[in-house]
Structures are given as C-alpha cells and as structure tokens.
Write a protein that holds these residues in place. Sequence first.
Motif, PDB file in Angstrom:
ATOM      1  N   HIS A  12       0.827  -1.297   0.071  1.00  0.00           N
ATOM      2  CA  HIS A  12      -0.021   0.117  -0.006  1.00  0.00           C
ATOM      3  C   HIS A  12       0.828   1.407   0.067  1.00  0.00           C
ATOM      4  N   GLN A  16       1.034   4.243  -3.078  1.00  0.00           N
ATOM      5  CA  GLN A  16       1.077   5.579  -2.660  1.00  0.00           C
ATOM      6  C   GLN A  16       2.164   6.545  -3.168  1.00  0.00           C
ATOM      7  N   ALA A  20       2.225   9.110  -6.296  1.00  0.00           N
ATOM      8  CA  ALA A  20       2.722  10.264  -6.098  1.00  0.00           C
ATOM      9  C   ALA A  20       3.862  10.911  -6.876  1.00  0.00           C
ATOM     10  N   PHE A  49      -6.964   1.781  -5.237  1.00  0.00           N
ATOM     11  CA  PHE A  49      -6.305   3.211  -5.356  1.00  0.00           C
ATOM     12  C   PHE A  49      -7.123   3.929  -6.315  1.00  0.00           C
ATOM     13  N   TRP A  74      -7.357  10.316  -8.206  1.00  0.00           N
ATOM     14  CA  TRP A  74      -6.517   9.699  -7.370  1.00  0.00           C
ATOM     15  C   TRP A  74      -6.595  10.487  -5.904  1.00  0.00           C
ATOM     16  N   HIS A  75      -6.734   9.636  -4.784  1.00  0.00           N
ATOM     17  CA  HIS A  75      -6.793   9.908  -3.555  1.00  0.00           C
ATOM     18  C   HIS A  75      -5.311  10.017  -2.760  1.00  0.00           C
ATOM     19  N   HIS A  76      -4.821  11.262  -2.935  1.00  0.00           N
ATOM     20  CA  HIS A  76      -3.352  11.524  -2.236  1.00  0.00           C
ATOM     21  C   HIS A  76      -3.515  11.839  -0.798  1.00  0.00           C
ATOM     22  N   ASN A  78      -3.287  10.346   2.066  1.00  0.00           N
ATOM     23  CA  ASN A  78      -2.416   9.445   2.842  1.00  0.00           C
ATOM     24  C   ASN A  78      -0.900   9.753   2.309  1.00  0.00           C
ATOM     25  N   VAL A  79      -0.545  10.171   1.133  1.00  0.00           N
ATOM     26  CA  VAL A  79       0.816  10.140   0.984  1.00  0.00           C
ATOM     27  C   VAL A  79       1.700  10.978   1.768  1.00  0.00           C
TER      28      VAL A  79
END
Length: 83
Positions: A12, A16, A20, A49, A74-76, A78-79
């Motif tokens: 995971h 990510q 990114a 993702f 894109w869900h960023h 948590n990066v």
Amino acid sequence: MEVPHSIGNVRHPMMQLALARCFASQQVIAVLVDPLAGNTRVHRFYERFGFQFVESRRFGSDDCLVYRVNRSDWHHENVIALL
C-alpha cells in the motif's frame, strides 16, 4: 505465488509513493496498468487506489486487463503521512 505477510504490508505505501511520483509531474494526467486477466487479487488492489477498468487486451500471449487512474480520481491524502 503468495506474498509473505511482512512484504505484503509494504504494498500500500509503495503504491501511494509510486502514484505520488507519477503525478508529481503536471504533464501526467493518468497512470495505466495492465495486470494479467486472471490475477483477481491485483485487480482489487488497483481498484482500491481508484483505478478503473478500461478494456481487455492481449499483449503477446498474455491476456490482460487495462486499468487507468486519472489525476482527478487519485486520492493522495495519505501520501503526506508516508513522507
């Protein structure tokens, strides 16, 4: 092949960070992947993702499914926690 649990825990964060890095360039509008059609575990992994199924394709002798994630999908969030 089964991935050992200790290695599986890094998939995971690695994905990510890979996304990114891809989307760090403003020229990149989407990322495509083409896993083997029979690999349903990886299909679910990509779908988590935000990747969406595009089409089935044959690459040489391999039946694959093409998935795409757009920059806007894109869900960023948590990066930053990973950096």
